[in-house]
Design a protein around this motif. Structure first.
Motif, mmCIF file in Angstrom:
data_model
loop_
_atom_site.group_PDB
_atom_site.id
_atom_site.type_symbol
_atom_site.label_atom_id
_atom_site.label_comp_id
_atom_site.label_asym_id
_atom_site.label_seq_id
_atom_site.Cartn_x
_atom_site.Cartn_y
_atom_site.Cartn_z
ATOM 1 N N UNK A 256 0.659 -1.327 -0.002
ATOM 2 C CA UNK A 256 -0.009 0.249 -0.013
ATOM 3 C C UNK A 256 0.883 1.397 0.017
ATOM 4 N N UNK A 257 2.099 1.156 0.484
ATOM 5 C CA UNK A 257 2.938 2.267 0.529
ATOM 6 C C UNK A 257 3.695 2.738 -0.733
ATOM 7 N N UNK A 258 3.955 1.491 -1.363
ATOM 8 C CA UNK A 258 4.592 1.478 -2.451
ATOM 9 C C UNK A 258 3.945 0.927 -3.709
ATOM 10 N N UNK A 259 2.963 1.428 -4.294
ATOM 11 C CA UNK A 259 2.161 0.818 -5.405
ATOM 12 C C UNK A 259 2.909 0.798 -6.777
ATOM 13 N N UNK A 260 4.087 1.220 -6.646
ATOM 14 C CA UNK A 260 4.877 1.065 -7.896
ATOM 15 C C UNK A 260 5.637 0.136 -7.845
ATOM 16 N N UNK A 261 5.835 -0.761 -6.780
ATOM 17 C CA UNK A 261 6.602 -1.876 -6.208
ATOM 18 C C UNK A 261 5.707 -3.197 -6.423
#
Length: 225
Positions: free
Chosen positions: A71-76
């Motif tokens: 949720x914190x890093x949608x690009x991962x």
């Protein structure tokens, strides 16, 4: 009986304990097949072409940490492995409730998934509070065996990071000794706070808060050479 590529290493406890709640059971039937990691060799970036990085969490428990990081890093793209069915059911619920599109799950042995990954395909690996198997005769069941470290070194990119955390002092010493014996990893800690203080991006879970071990949590961040 035909031998599998990876004979069972009992690096975990029970596969299932209590009955799975009906809503979670329904999600296991409907959502899990959609987000299950491929069971054949695959390139993780084909699962999410826009992914900036690919991370792997081995033994995600109830999935709190994995879901929060996703949720914190949608690009991962985050791939999680967990053989414990109740944990998988909990993780699928987190994915559903948070609407996460960047999570894939291996509901089984992490080594099977690692074997399917291309060389240098991961930027990060998390192994957080695994079963310590405290009895000496069970140490062979601990996850950071030399052959597993070799496999992790293969799939991590140079400069990639392996984070190991535990709240069992003897396990911390055991794990540190084995990773430092590997020619593939470097430990860059310079002072006690480097392993005693949770990393800035760490997410504390309810399991960690229970403090079931015999020491305060320690966090080892290793860099792939």
């Amino acid at each position: 009986m035909e031998e599998t590529a990876h004979p069972l290493m009992r690096s975990y406890g029970r596969i299932k304990s209590r009955p799975i709640k009906p809503r979670q059971a329904a999600l296991v039937e409907t959502l899990l097949p959609q987000i299950r990691a491929p069971q054949v060799p695959f390139d993780p970036r084909e699962l999410m072409p826009e992914a900036r990085e690919v991370w792997l969490e081995i033994g995600f428990g109830g999935g709190e940490h994995m879901a929060a990081q996703a949720g914190r890093a949608a690009e991962v793209l985050i791939i999680g492995c967990e053989p414990f069915l109740n944990g998988v059911a909990s993780a699928v619920r987190h994915v559903s409730e948070q609407g996460l599109k960047n999570v894939r799950i291996q509901d089984g042995d992490a080594r099977e998934l690692i074997a399917h990954l291309p060389d240098a395909s991961l930027e990060r690996v998390f192994i957080l509070f695994p079963d310590p198997w405290p009895k000496a005769r069970h140490h062979k069941r601990r996850i950071l065996q030399p052959e597993v470290l070799e496999d992790l070194a293969r799939v991590l990119k140079p400069g990639g990071r392996l984070r190991f955390a535990t709240d069992v002092a003897g396990y911390a010493d055991w794990a540190l000794e084995r990773v430092l014996a590997s020619p593939h990893f470097e430990w860059q800690a310079e002072r006690a706070d480097d392993w005693r203080t949770p990393p800035a991006d760490h997410i504390t879970t309810r399991y960690e808060e229970k403090r079931l071990g015999d020491c305060a949590p320690v966090f080892f961040d290793f860099v792939r050479k």
